[in-house]
Structures are given as C-alpha cells and as structure tokens.
Write a protein that holds these residues in place. Structure first.
Motif, PDB file in Angstrom:
ATOM      1  N   CYS A 583       0.829  -1.206   0.000  1.00 12.02           N
ATOM      2  CA  CYS A 583       0.000   0.000   0.000  1.00 12.02           C
ATOM      3  C   CYS A 583       0.866   1.259   0.000  1.00 12.02           C
ATOM      4  O   CYS A 583       2.067   1.220   0.290  1.00 12.02           O
ATOM      5  N   HIS A 585       0.629   5.184   1.591  1.00 11.26           N
ATOM      6  CA  HIS A 585      -0.119   6.073   2.466  1.00 11.26           C
ATOM      7  C   HIS A 585      -0.459   7.367   1.730  1.00 11.26           C
ATOM      8  O   HIS A 585       0.382   7.954   1.042  1.00 11.26           O
ATOM      9  N   CYS A 586      -1.714   7.780   1.858  1.00  8.03           N
ATOM     10  CA  CYS A 586      -2.169   9.013   1.212  1.00  8.03           C
ATOM     11  C   CYS A 586      -2.219  10.125   2.256  1.00  8.03           C
ATOM     12  O   CYS A 586      -3.021  10.062   3.202  1.00  8.03           O
ATOM     13  N   ARG A 591      -5.319   7.819   4.765  1.00  2.00           N
ATOM     14  CA  ARG A 591      -5.467   6.370   4.718  1.00  2.00           C
ATOM     15  C   ARG A 591      -4.461   5.764   3.751  1.00  2.00           C
ATOM     16  O   ARG A 591      -3.852   6.460   2.949  1.00  2.00           O
ATOM     17  N   SER A 592      -4.325   4.440   3.847  1.00  2.00           N
ATOM     18  CA  SER A 592      -3.454   3.707   2.929  1.00  2.00           C
ATOM     19  C   SER A 592      -4.310   3.009   1.883  1.00  2.00           C
ATOM     20  O   SER A 592      -5.378   2.477   2.192  1.00  2.00           O
ATOM     21  N   HIS A 593      -3.823   3.014   0.652  1.00  2.00           N
ATOM     22  CA  HIS A 593      -4.524   2.369  -0.456  1.00  2.00           C
ATOM     23  C   HIS A 593      -3.575   1.397  -1.138  1.00  2.00           C
ATOM     24  O   HIS A 593      -2.382   1.654  -1.261  1.00  2.00           O
ATOM     25  N   HIS A 599      -5.444   3.878  -8.781  1.00  2.00           N
ATOM     26  CA  HIS A 599      -5.253   4.856  -7.712  1.00  2.00           C
ATOM     27  C   HIS A 599      -4.142   5.850  -8.043  1.00  2.00           C
ATOM     28  O   HIS A 599      -3.966   6.845  -7.329  1.00  2.00           O
ATOM     29  N   ASN A 601      -0.971   5.439  -7.651  1.00  2.00           N
ATOM     30  CA  ASN A 601      -0.019   5.497  -6.540  1.00  2.00           C
ATOM     31  C   ASN A 601       1.055   4.414  -6.636  1.00  2.00           C
ATOM     32  O   ASN A 601       1.541   3.911  -5.628  1.00  2.00           O
ATOM     33  N   ASP A 632       2.841  -0.660   4.224  1.00  2.00           N
ATOM     34  CA  ASP A 632       2.960   0.590   3.485  1.00  2.00           C
ATOM     35  C   ASP A 632       4.361   0.725   2.907  1.00  2.00           C
ATOM     36  O   ASP A 632       5.359   0.471   3.585  1.00  2.00           O
TER      37      ASP A 632
END
Length: 838
Positions: A583, A585-586, A591-593, A599, A601, A632
């Motif tokens: 993931c 982190h945003c 939050r983490s995606h 996304h 990312n 993450d």
C-alpha cells in the motif's frame, strides 16, 4: 576482488548466465520428485508495480529453495491478456488492443527478468493468442453439446447514448463512465455455464483443503456457494391471475410461516410485470424499478433504501389461510429462489423496516422465553430463538424444533417440500466486447443455435476493427466476422459476436502450463499427471472467491468432458498463500490504499532496481513482514536493504582475503572457542532458515537469521582466533542460504569462494547442519506488543540487540498486532523479552 558491492554489474552477469544456459527450463522426464510452483499470472497493464514484485519474488524464493532441495521445479509464467483495459486504452489513445497488449507484455517480461525471477520462459503463454483460446473454444463447443453451456435472458447495464453494454466497473454513480448518460437495465440473451451442477462437490471438497488454504478463503468460498436446507412452499393467489395461480417461495425459516404478512417479488421479474399489468400499474412499476436500480448502483452496497410497490394482488397463507398483499420490492432478486420472498416483519429486520414504511401489520409468532412481544409496539425485529405463538398446532414448540415440525406438515398436506438450495448461480460468461475469446456458435434460421465444428477452430478475432466505445461490440459491425456457414446444413448463418468472460481464460491456464505447446489437445494427459496438482499457489485475497471457484470448477468440468485425465487430483491447488497488499499512504485522506494504476499510486520497480539493484529490492519486499501481512511502501527501507547486502559482501570478502594471507590460520585453529561459536551460529542459521522457508514460509524471519549469521562471521573475522576452513565454510553456507532470496549476490559470492563453472548455487544441494551443535544452545525470549505477550522465539544467548529486534518485528504474532505500523520504540531485555511499543 573489489571491496565495493556493485549490484548492477553482478546482476547483469548472472542474468546473462541464466539466459545463456536456459537455467530454469524443466523437462517432463526429469527423474527428481516434482514441485509445481505457480503465482497467479498478471494482466499486462503496462508495467509491474510493487504488489507484483512481492508476489513473484515470494514465489521465486519457494521455487529456488525447492530446487536446491532436490526437486524438479515447474515455475512457469504467462499473461492474462484479454480484458476491458485494453479496449479502454484503444478508445483513449487510438491504439489497437493487440498492439497495446503485446507491447505491455514485452515491458513486463523484461522487468521480471531484470528482477531475477527464475521462470521457465519456454512455457510462456498469453491468453489472447489463438493457440491458447482455440482450446477454450473447444471446451465451449463440447459444453454446448452436453447442455453445460446454455443461453437465456439476463439483465445488463446498457448505455443508450453509446449504444453499448457496460461492465459494472464502467457504471459510475448510475451513469456511463464515458459519456455520463444515465445507464439503463435491459434484458439480453446471454451465455451461461452450469457451474451449479458442481455446487455440492465444490462445497464438499473444501474440507480436504483445511489447513492447506487460508481459513478466510475457505469461509468466503463456503459462503459464496451458500448451501442451505429449507422448505419450498406454494402460496395460492387469491384470485388466480391468469397463468399465475400461486407464488412459490423457498425459506430456511418455516418456523415463521404463520407470521407472513406480505409477499415480496422481484420488480424486474415476470411475476411483477404480469400482476402490474392486470392492476393497470405497468408504467408505475417500470418507473419505480428503474429508479430503484439507479439508486442501487449509486449507493454503497447494502445502503440503499427499502422500496416497494403494491401490485394490487393477494395470495393466501397455505397454513393459516390469511390473505396476504403482494409487493414488488427492491430487495428481491430473481436469481435466488423463485423470485419471490415470504416476508415476516416480526422476525426479519429488513422485512420489519419495509413493513413500518408501508404500514403493513407485524405479527409475532416467536416469543422470547423471558418476555412478551407486541407487534404494534416493536422497535426492531426479534431474530433470536424462542417459543412459537400464534401458530395453531405448533404453539409452545421451541423455534428450532418447529422448523422440522412445520416442514413435515407442509409436506404431509402437499403444500410444498423440503429442499436444498445454493447461493451460487450459474456463471454468466457473455461479454459484449471485442478483446476476448470469441464464443464459437452460430445462429442458423433452419437449425437454430449450432456450435462451431471442432475442425474449424479457432474462431479468430479479426484485427481490422474500429474501437470507439459506441454502438455495441465492434465484432457486430465487422463486414465479414458475423457472416458464417452453418456447421450442420451449410446454409448462411450469423456468428455470435459476444466474447467470453476473461475469468474463463484464467480458469484452466494452470493445466495448459503442463503442456503449453501441445497442438493436439488442451492438456497432454501424461504431462498433466506428471505435474498436477499445483503444489503451491500464490496470489492476492481479492481472487479468493471468483477465480478460485471458477478454476476449481474447470478442473472438474475438463475431466467431465474428457479433456483432462479423470485420475488427476480432485483439487488443482494443493496449498494456497495469499500475499498481503503493498500500500501507499495518502497524506491527503490519511489512509493507505493498495498500489494500483487506478489509484495512481504505483512505484516503478525499474527505478528502484536502477538505484539499489534487484537483490536489494527483493530483500526489502521479503523482509517487511510475513507474506500475508499488508504493509505501506517506504523508500527508506530499500537503502537499509542495500546496506545489509554491502555488509554481506564485505564480510565474505574479508574472510576470503584473510584466508588467503599469511595469517590465514590465526590462533586456536579449528578447535578454538571462536571457531566453535561460529559453527554453532552456522548450524543455527541453517536450521532456522530451513524451517522458515520450508515449513512456515516466512522469508522475513529467515532474513533476520541471515543478518545474525552475517554478524557472527564479521565477529569471527575480526578476532584473533581464525581458522580459514571454518570461516570459508561459514561464508559458503551464507551464500547458499541467500540463494533463494538474493540469487545474484549468492552466485557471485559462491564463485568468489572458489566454485567453478558447473557448480552453481541454483544447482547445489541445500546446506545440511549438525543438530548436535544446537543442543542446549537456545534461550526462549518473550515477545510483547505494548506489554502484552504475543509469542515467543528461541535464539542464541549471544544474539545482538539489533538482530533480536529484527526477529521480534518479523514474528507473525507481533505482526498481527502491529498491523504494519512503525513502532515508537523496541525495548530489549537481554535473555528475557522484547517489547514492541506502538
């Protein structure tokens, strides 16, 4: 030798060696015991991201270690190459899906090779190649002949502006992703496979996978198949409405039959349409059903409101003879049961909310043992067990007993029967798209639906198409594709222009890998018997339901159709590992995606490899935690991984140099205390790494052991006592243990230690160890998270704090509670405990 670790030069050297020697090709007649390692093959979307790197690196560790353990390892790779993204790219960029797909395959193939993953590239397949999907079409032809594949009407998302069918993911808030027009629901003839014929078998066989597959996956599969035992009951209409004389329902709660106060039917079903027509409510129903469908697509799943429309009709309760109103309700779907549901507001929360909204009575038929319920005063449904009331002939019975008693009464009076139902529905495989395997049937005015002749397969996709995203499938507009000759009568016919769901492509590829170049059959029986089942399957939890159920079904169906040996193992995947997501982190949302192109990312592995080397990236991805854990992404960890590998390089280099110098023997010789401690450290590392990779499949803890061994070698080299053969043997073991994890560095160190061509790490036996050296050598360390015990480990009494901290942080029991969070501090009490504070 250079004192500097130069990963790019080392990795290019050994990757060239593996290519030149075809090092990972495996023969079917290899006499060694087989091991089939498979990761879920990727969709060629453009470039790998770190989620891919984690998955394929993990598989490579297993494959390499099994090979060193003496197995003939089948480790193939291919491409799940059909799919909607290629068509979207064609629309957006004006690129043909074929060109876009094969360019992406070339890019990702190069990235996997640069990562050092040991695939047998001679078995590479792409599902978009006619040599692959011709066999898929053969299966479909035989399924049509046996009635396993059939056609019926089904509802689809349709954009009236683009004049095309949309996948669920192309509907955004009830509108078309491309033109923002409101999406409609339309009935279209679609192709289905009778997967429900195997529902009982698919469910039963899950028991054989206990302890071999994650329990979460087994639970998800059981729930999706959804076997239930209940009762079918017929509610006669009052009065009969033409051809509709009764509503049939299926219920798992016959104990509540006396509490039915309304019937709910599918608003898009035939029953609702006919009843609405007789009541003059056809337009009202159509408007309401469309609005409910729009709301359902726009709302978060399960959050849409409870809506209904009285259809001006009634039925009668077959047990109580009470008159019951019939509603079209948005919570009823035609695919389950009979498209009608008996509704008991007092004992079902959904029915309760609906009844309160529309002023429908609430009739209590089950009372709790310690209180009395009043239907008019209830604020929520009573859904627990209790005692029957208002149920003539059954009052006073515990509700659990009443299920069987009332079912028996229904059968005795000829009002219905007990039945087994499944949540699993037949598999809809039609897709109104271009970039997929064509469905090999034609429509003949004289002969009807006719499967294509086997000697005419494959039915190939034409490439001279224009893909605009409008006007339906490009195949339907192609000047010649739809024009066909009937295989039966030879007359003119129309070719099917739907293509197959891409889940079909990925439902049998594991079998094709056993004989990927066979021109006579989809699977060579001898090769399938040699390699199946897949010993270890690795992939994401997102595929826990559909892909795995479909693959398990195809393994059975191919045996049914005599397209795979009937004596193959029942289940295609003996062991399953779901690797955790990588993931990002945003900072914006906190939050983490999961890393994904959707996304935006992703991190390019190529950039990281260029900076740190493939081995450092592999090490980093494997060391961050147990394979199943989510984590993450943080670039800083890669620098630490590179530093450790540089430390390994220096440690081995220093031992080689000292061993070659005049002081090579040092003091004490092989019998000195320092030499004994090093031999113990080597034995301990070998034992633990072996267990970590073979038994626990936890390369993160294996790496911590290798860090410990590296420290022991450095300490030994720096001491006054030095015995060259002891130091060299420790370095050799370190190189071999590193082999599955950082294969380029391992091979380079092995060569520097004097091993010539023909003796490579990949072909060398896995190191053994002297168990007697470990007797009484371990101390048990308690592992805590925020002061609470979460596990224990046994370690060398002289282990350093850094190594002990690494082992603690890598432990599954700790990881389960840390959940990827960075610890505030790690408290080490030597010889007793480690406390991770988060």
């Amino acid at each position: 030798m250079s004192s500097d670790y130069q990963p790019q030069a080392i990795e290019e050297k050994w990757q060239a060696h593996w290519r030149a020697n075809d090092s990972f090709r495996v023969r079917d007649d290899d006499p060694r015991p087989k091991y089939y390692l498979l990761e879920m093959f990727p969709y060629p979307s453009g470039k790998l991201h770190m989620g891919h790197v984690r998955n394929y690196t993990l598989g490579d560790v297993v494959a390499r270690q099994k090979r060193m353990r003496g197995h003939a390892v089948l480790h193939p790779i291919g491409w799940d190459a059909f799919g909607l993204p290629a068509e979207n790219a064609a629309i957006k960029h004006g690129r043909h899906p074929r060109d876009w797909t094969y360019e992406n395959i070339a890019t990702m193939r190069g990235q996997l090779q640069r990562l050092g993953v040991g695939y047998d590239w001679s078995r590479e397949i792409a599902t978009c190649h006619p040599g692959y999907y011709r066999w898929q079409q053969l299966m479909f032809v035989r399924m049509v002949e046996r009635g396993v594949a059939y056609r019926k009407a089904s509802r689809v998302n349709f954009c009236p502006s683009c004049q095309t069918v949309l996948a669920n993911e192309q509907v955004e808030g009830g509108t078309c992703w491309r033109c923002a027009s409101v999406v409609e629901q339309r009935d279209m003839e679609q192709w289905f496979l009778r997967i429900t014929d195997h529902a009982d078998d698919l469910l039963r066989a899950l028991d054989s996978l206990e302890g071999k597959w994650p329990e979460k996956v087994l639970t998800m599969q059981r729930n999706w198949i959804g076997r239930s035992e209940g009762t079918e009951v017929s509610f006669p209409l009052d009065p009969a409405q033409g051809e509709i004389t009764a509503l049939s329902i299926y219920t798992t709660r016959p104990d509540t039959l006396f509490g039915v106060t309304f019937m709910a039917v599918d608003p898009n079903g035939e029953i609702a349409r006919r009843l609405a027509a007789r009541a003059g409510k056809s337009e009202e129903l159509a408007t309401a059903a469309k609005a409910w469908d729009d709301e359902k697509r726009a709302a978060e799943r399960g959050k849409e409101g409870k809506h209904g429309l009285f259809l001006g009709a009634h039925c009668r309760n077959p047990l109580s003879d009470e008159k019951i109103p019939i509603y079209a309700a948005n919570f009823v779907v035609g695919e389950y049961g009979f498209g009608a549901v008996m509704s008991v507001p007092a004992h079902d929360q959904r029915d309760f909310e609906f009844a309160k909204k529309y002023g429908i009575p609430v009739k209590v038929v089950i009372q709790p043992r310690d209180s009395v319920l009043d239907g008019a005063a209830m604020e929520a449904a009573f859904v627990d067990e209790g005692v029957l009331v208002n149920s003539p002939g059954f009052d006073g019975l515990p509700s659990g007993e009443a299920i069987g008693a009332i079912s028996a009464e229904v059968e005795r009076r000829g009002l219905g029967k007990r039945a087994v139902r499944f949540r699993l529905r037949d598999w809809l495989i039609s897709r109104q798209r271009y970039w997929g395997a064509p469905i090999p049937v034609v429509y003949c005015a004289a002969c009807g639906i006719v499967a294509e002749r086997e000697d005419r397969l494959p039915v190939e996709l034409p490439f001279d198409v224009e893909i605009t995203g409008e006007g339906g499938s490009p195949l339907a507009r192609h000047p010649t594709f739809a024009k066909a000759e009937c295989p039966k009568c030879g007359g003119p016919a129309r070719r099917e222009t739907d293509t197959m769901d891409t889940f079909v492509d990925s439902s049998w590829y594991f079998l094709r890998f056993t004989s990927p170049r066979d021109e006579n059959a989809p699977v060579d029986p001898a090769a399938a018997r040699r390699w199946m089942p897949v010993d270890q399957y690795i992939g994401g939890i997102e595929h826990a339901i559909l892909h795995l159920i479909y693959a398990r079904y195809f393994a059975r169906m191919m045996r049914d159709l005599d397209l795979a040996p009937k004596d193959l193992p029942e289940e295609p995947f003996a062991q399953l590992l779901n690797q955790g997501m990588v993931c990002m982190h945003c900072d914006k949302c906190g939050r983490s995606h999961a890393m994904s192109k959707s996304h935006g990312n992703t991190v390019d592995p190529g950039e990281m490899i260029a900076r740190y080397g493939a081995d450092a990236l592999r090490l980093f991805m494997l060391f961050l935690g147990p394979p199943q854990a989510q984590f993450d992404w943080k670039d800083e960890g890669l620098d630490a991984s590179w530093r450790f590998l540089a430390r390994v390089w220096r440690a081995v280099s220093n031992v080689i140099e000292r061993a070659a110098g005049p002081e090579g023997e040092g003091e004490g010789g092989s019998d000195g205390e320092a030499s004994r401690r090093l031999r113990v450290a080597v034995a301990r590392a070998t034992a633990r790494v072996t267990e970590d990779l073979e038994v626990r499949l936890q390369p993160n803890t294996a790496i911590a052991r290798l860090m410990e061994l590296t420290s022991a070698i450095i300490e030994y080299h720096a001491g006054a006592e030095f015995h060259a053969p002891t130091g060299r043997a420790a370095c050799e073991t370190l190189a071999l243990l590193l082999g599955p994890i950082t294969p380029h560095l391992a091979e380079e160190l092995w060569e520097l230690l004097g091993h010539i061509a023909g003796d490579r790490v990949i072909d060398h036996p896995w190191p053994a160890f002297d168990a007697s050296l470990l007797a009484g050598q371990q101390v048990k360390i308690a592992l805590q998270v925020n002061g609470k015990l979460r596990g224990t480990i046994e370690v060398d009494p002289e282990i350093g704090e850094d190594e002990l901290s690494a082992l603690a942080l890598a432990h599954t029991g700790v990881q389960n509670f840390v959940k990827g969070a960075a610890p505030k501090r790690v408290v080490v009490v030597k010889g007793r405990l480690v406390n991770v504070v988060v």
